[in-house]
Design a protein around this motif. Structure first.
Motif: not given
Ligand SMILES: Nc1ncnc2c1ncn2[C@@H]1O[C@H](COP(=O)(O)OP(=O)(O)OP(=O)(O)O)[C@@H](O)[C@H]1O
Ligand SMILES: [Mg+2]
Length: 467
Positions: A233-242
């Motif tokens: 999930i943190p990987d996806v959050v980072v990919a959404l923010f950047t």
């Protein structure tokens, strides 16, 4: 014929039966003898009436005495208890009944007032079914009362809660079924991950995602899938923010626009990584789901009993997605999936949509979903008339061929009657049911069944201890 003579006739019939039984016991041949009915006048002068001896098979007699000769649901299945009207044993097996076309789907709805024996009924059905080779998964156990049951059955419990050591990665692909090709499995894993991320975002935002948000989420998942085998999930959050500029370009979008489009979704999903749910779903799994175990339960009592239904719903969404990888294997045998205290997770259209999809696939996967609620109006309480959530919740009821009704409060009776199409006699029955006794309502048939428990089960299923 007056009432008086009917009375004598039945008395006479009883005497004839007793005589026949005595003869059978002592092996004495029957003497042809006319039955006599006493006169009505009370003068003592009986008027003889000749009645031919009538013999019939129980199959024929059950037409005349349907309650006494009810054949039940057959002998193949799990013993539940006694059929109150016939005194016979009552057995039940959703897969067996589905094959015999008695029911149209294997899902079960269990409803009853607090402490009426809902969980005990489900526990008895499930633990006894394990002997038939069935398995059971309990993804929703907010009171943690299935843990002891799973341990006693040789199963496992995953305890999830803030500060506990266990962590699940809801984006795990799970074990690939032998029948599925590698590239097909990748596509299945991608869509399962995408469906979960969509549910989590919609559930937290409390609204359906906009088209641009769907695009942002698709591209974020594509990006992380190209970087790692098992994203978190943190990987996806980072990919959404950047957002990745190459993926944005390929989709004909500017990175800045994509960042704006995905911002709210990113914050919504971030809810699982920070705050009260941190440490539960924010990294690689610390445990593996073992589909060979007879029973796996997920104890979410550690989330706290402070009515934190949002955390419970998000946990259920993540855990059920994690379980789904194992459950979706059609070669996995017959499995029960239990949503105990199901009413607590039903106030959310996104989660209900997921549940409904799983319900629809139950036959293909060999799964019987068991939804436990207090009353049928729990299904209506999820939203206003005409709302999507309400339609979805009521759709779940339609997708449960077996409805097990324990005692209902008087104010629930007319609603229950109209939703289930109950007769006046059935309604009068469920108003007065004692603990552990239920009306089992199947299409075109119903039974009143008293749950019979072994002393060991009484101890194991007890939920009064804390009282
Ligand atoms: N057939 C029965 N006869 C007597 N007692 C029973 C029977 N079935 C269940 N009980 C007892 O009633 C108590 C409540 O049962 P159970 O936990 O199954 O009810 P429930 O409807 O799930 O309650 P809740 O609404 O709190 O979840 C338990 O302690 C159980 O041992
Ligand atoms: Mg219960």
């Amino acid at each position: 014929m007056t009432r008086h003579s009917v009375y004598y006739e039945s008395e006479g019939a009883d005497r004839v039966t007793r005589r026949a039984n005595r003869r059978a016991k002592h092996d004495v041949p029957a003497r042809p003898r006319p039955s006599a009915i006493e006169g009505e006048s009370g003068t003592g002068r009986g008027r003889p009436l000749r009645v031919d001896t009538h013999r019939a098979t129980t199959r024929v007699l059950r037409v005349a005495y349907p309650f006494l000769a009810e054949g039940g649901l057959g002998a193949d299945g799990t013993y539940i208890g006694s059929d109150v009207f016939s005194g016979g044993s009552f057995v039940y097996d959703p897969w067996e009944l589905y094959q015999r076309r008695v029911i149209t789907n294997p899902n079960v709805l269990l409803a009853g007032v607090i402490g009426s024996g809902k969980s005990s009924t489900a526990k008895a059905l499930i633990t006894r079914s394990l002997a038939l080779g069935h398995k059971a998964y309990v993804p929703c156990d907010p009171k943690g009362e299935w843990t002891a049951v799973a341990e006693a059955m040789g199963g496992a419990t995953i305890k999830l809660g803030p500060g506990l050591a266990t962590r699940l990665n809801p984006l795990d692909a799970g074990r690939k079924p032998a029948t599925v090709q590698a590239d097909e499995w990748q596509r299945i894993a991608w869509s399962r991950r995408r469906a979960l991320l969509g549910t989590l975002a919609e559930s937290t935002l409390g609204r359906p995602l906009a088209a641009v948000e769907h695009t942002a989420l698709d591209l974020a998942l594509d990006t992380v899938s190209s970087q790692v085998t098992t994203p978190t999930i943190p990987d996806v959050v980072v990919a959404l923010f950047t957002p990745d500029s190459a993926f944005a370009q390929r989709a004909g979008l500017r990175t800045t626009n994509l960042t704006d489009d995905g911002r709210e979704v990113a914050h919504a999903i971030r809810r699982l990584v920070h705050g009260d749910l941190s440490g539960m779903f924010d990294g690689p799994s610390t445990t593996e789901f073992d589909p060979t175990l007879p029973m796996v339960t997920l104890d979410s009592s550690w989330l706290g009993s402070g009515g934190n239904d949002e955390a419970l719903r998000l946990t259920l969404a993540c855990a059920s997605s994690w379980l789904e990888a194992a459950v979706a294997d059609p070669a996995g045998g017959n499995r029960y999936i239990v949503y105990d205290e199901g009413w607590r997770v039903m106030r959310d259209a996104a989660l209900l949509r997921r549940m409904q999809e799983q319900w629809k696939l139950s036959r293909a996967w060999g799964v019987s979903n068991i939804l436990i609620v207090h009353r049928l109006s729990d299904l209506a309480a999820v939203g206003d008339l005409g709302s999507e959530a309400r339609a979805l919740a009521e759709g779940l009821l339609a997708d449960c061929s077996t409805r097990i009704m324990l005692r209902q409060e008087p104010d629930q009776l007319s609603r229950t009657a109209s939703l289930l199409g109950l007769t006046d006699v059935e309604i009068a029955t469920i108003a007065k049911l004692p603990k552990g006794r239920a009306l089992w309502r199947l299409p075109n048939r119903s039974f009143v069944v008293q749950l019979v428990r072994h002393a060991r089960e009484v101890e194991l299923f007890d939920t009064d201890a804390r009282m």
